[in-house]
Design a protein around this motif. Structure first.
Motif, mmCIF file in Angstrom:
data_model
loop_
_atom_site.group_PDB
_atom_site.id
_atom_site.type_symbol
_atom_site.label_atom_id
_atom_site.label_comp_id
_atom_site.label_asym_id
_atom_site.label_seq_id
_atom_site.Cartn_x
_atom_site.Cartn_y
_atom_site.Cartn_z
ATOM 1 N N CYS A 1 0.832 -1.216 0.000
ATOM 2 C CA CYS A 1 0.000 0.000 0.000
ATOM 3 C C CYS A 1 0.863 1.262 0.000
ATOM 4 N N PHE A 2 1.974 1.222 0.704
ATOM 5 C CA PHE A 2 2.879 2.367 0.672
ATOM 6 C C PHE A 2 3.520 2.525 -0.711
ATOM 7 N N ALA A 3 3.777 1.421 -1.383
ATOM 8 C CA ALA A 3 4.288 1.505 -2.755
ATOM 9 C C ALA A 3 3.245 2.166 -3.659
ATOM 10 N N LYS A 4 1.980 1.785 -3.480
ATOM 11 C CA LYS A 4 0.905 2.413 -4.263
ATOM 12 C C LYS A 4 0.782 3.897 -3.926
ATOM 13 N N LEU A 5 0.926 4.222 -2.650
ATOM 14 C CA LEU A 5 0.875 5.623 -2.234
ATOM 15 C C LEU A 5 1.982 6.415 -2.919
ATOM 16 N N TRP A 6 3.176 5.842 -2.950
ATOM 17 C CA TRP A 6 4.313 6.501 -3.596
ATOM 18 C C TRP A 6 4.002 6.790 -5.064
ATOM 19 N N GLU A 7 3.439 5.806 -5.748
ATOM 20 C CA GLU A 7 3.082 5.987 -7.162
ATOM 21 C C GLU A 7 2.032 7.086 -7.318
ATOM 22 N N LYS A 8 1.014 7.066 -6.466
ATOM 23 C CA LYS A 8 -0.061 8.057 -6.537
ATOM 24 C C LYS A 8 0.445 9.454 -6.181
ATOM 25 N N LYS A 9 1.370 9.530 -5.219
ATOM 26 C CA LYS A 9 1.916 10.826 -4.821
ATOM 27 C C LYS A 9 2.683 11.465 -5.987
ATOM 28 N N GLN A 10 3.304 10.632 -6.815
ATOM 29 C CA GLN A 10 4.028 11.147 -7.973
ATOM 30 C C GLN A 10 3.059 11.813 -8.951
ATOM 31 N N GLU A 11 1.828 11.305 -8.974
ATOM 32 C CA GLU A 11 0.792 11.848 -9.858
ATOM 33 C C GLU A 11 0.003 12.978 -9.188
ATOM 34 N N ASN A 12 0.280 13.233 -7.901
ATOM 35 C CA ASN A 12 -0.450 14.241 -7.118
ATOM 36 C C ASN A 12 -1.958 14.001 -7.129
ATOM 37 N N SER A 13 -2.369 12.739 -7.009
ATOM 38 C CA SER A 13 -3.797 12.420 -7.101
ATOM 39 C C SER A 13 -4.417 11.972 -5.771
ATOM 40 N N ILE A 14 -3.775 12.309 -4.647
ATOM 41 C CA ILE A 14 -4.308 11.906 -3.344
ATOM 42 C C ILE A 14 -4.560 13.149 -2.492
ATOM 43 N N ASP A 15 -5.801 13.275 -2.045
ATOM 44 C CA ASP A 15 -6.156 14.407 -1.184
ATOM 45 C C ASP A 15 -6.021 14.039 0.293
ATOM 46 N N ASN A 16 -6.442 12.823 0.674
ATOM 47 C CA ASN A 16 -6.447 12.395 2.064
ATOM 48 C C ASN A 16 -5.608 11.120 2.192
ATOM 49 N N VAL A 17 -4.367 11.282 2.636
ATOM 50 C CA VAL A 17 -3.420 10.164 2.714
ATOM 51 C C VAL A 17 -3.908 9.090 3.685
ATOM 52 N N LYS A 18 -4.410 9.504 4.849
ATOM 53 C CA LYS A 18 -4.882 8.535 5.845
ATOM 54 C C LYS A 18 -6.022 7.696 5.277
ATOM 55 N N ALA A 19 -7.005 8.339 4.666
ATOM 56 C CA ALA A 19 -8.136 7.609 4.088
ATOM 57 C C ALA A 19 -7.663 6.673 2.983
ATOM 58 N N PHE A 20 -6.747 7.147 2.155
ATOM 59 C CA PHE A 20 -6.209 6.309 1.081
ATOM 60 C C PHE A 20 -5.549 5.061 1.651
ATOM 61 N N LEU A 21 -4.682 5.248 2.651
ATOM 62 C CA LEU A 21 -3.945 4.115 3.212
ATOM 63 C C LEU A 21 -4.871 3.106 3.889
ATOM 64 N N TYR A 22 -5.786 3.576 4.714
ATOM 65 C CA TYR A 22 -6.682 2.646 5.402
ATOM 66 C C TYR A 22 -7.607 1.921 4.427
ATOM 67 N N THR A 23 -8.081 2.625 3.431
ATOM 68 C CA THR A 23 -8.943 1.989 2.430
ATOM 69 C C THR A 23 -8.146 0.963 1.626
ATOM 70 N N ALA A 24 -6.939 1.330 1.238
ATOM 71 C CA ALA A 24 -6.094 0.415 0.455
ATOM 72 C C ALA A 24 -5.750 -0.828 1.269
ATOM 73 N N VAL A 25 -5.384 -0.643 2.532
ATOM 74 C CA VAL A 25 -5.047 -1.795 3.385
ATOM 75 C C VAL A 25 -6.268 -2.693 3.565
ATOM 76 N N ARG A 26 -7.407 -2.098 3.880
ATOM 77 C CA ARG A 26 -8.637 -2.895 4.060
ATOM 78 C C ARG A 26 -8.959 -3.687 2.797
#
Length: 166
Positions: free
Chosen positions: A35-60
């Motif tokens: 999930c952190f790898a996915k976050l890194w990819e998404k952060k490069q695209e600047n497409s994440i507004d809420n990091v916490k929500a993204f991470l918890y949703t991705a992990v779940r």
């Protein structure tokens, strides 16, 4: 928030959150790392507004996918702990409290932490700990008391969380 700081802040709570689904620390860590790898990819695209929500949703979602791959017959995938089934929100909240407790335990002096874990996690009697470590029972008692005092000062929901450690 910087990705390194995000990792440091969320890694342990996310692993504990994943444990409520997977009940396997290695699998939980794998999911969180992915999930952190996915976050890194998404952060490069600047497409994440809420990091916490993204991470918890991705992990779940990754936990649910993992469970469904290993057991496709059981469609009822919910987080749980020793007390039974949890809501997703309860699992998220508990993961932060659990991480807080484990972080506090990690800060205990080495011998104090060792004695405390033998007593609470391993359910050893003071006499057994004293014999194994070659110290007196009074020293064991003092170390456990010292650990409890330190932890009470650092963890808000100490008594509830201690039951998860035992």
């Amino acid at each position: 928030m910087d990705i390194t700081l995000t990792f440091q802040y969320y890694y342990r709570p996310l692993c504990l959150y994943a444990m409520h689904y997977l009940h396997d620390i290695d699998a939980a860590e794998d999911v969180v790392q992915e999930c952190f790898a996915k976050l890194w990819e998404k952060k490069q695209e600047n497409s994440i507004d809420n990091v916490k929500a993204f991470l918890y949703t991705a992990v779940r979602n990754m936990c649910i996918d993992s469970i469904r791959r290993t057991n496709p017959i059981d469609g009822n995938v919910v987080p749980s702990d020793l007390e039974g089934t949890l809501t997703d929100g309860e699992a998220e909240e508990r993961s932060f409290h659990e991480a807080e407790l484990w972080t506090a335990i990690d800060t205990l002096p080495t011998r104090c932490r060792q004695v405390f874990m033998m007593s609470k996690r391993d359910n050893m009697k003071y006499r057994e700990i004293a014999t194994e470590l070659g110290i007196s029972e009074k020293t064991v008692e003092h170390q456990v008391s010292k650990a409890l005092k330190i932890l009470r000062g650092k963890v808000e929901s100490f008594f509830y969380m201690l039951s998860l450690c035992a």
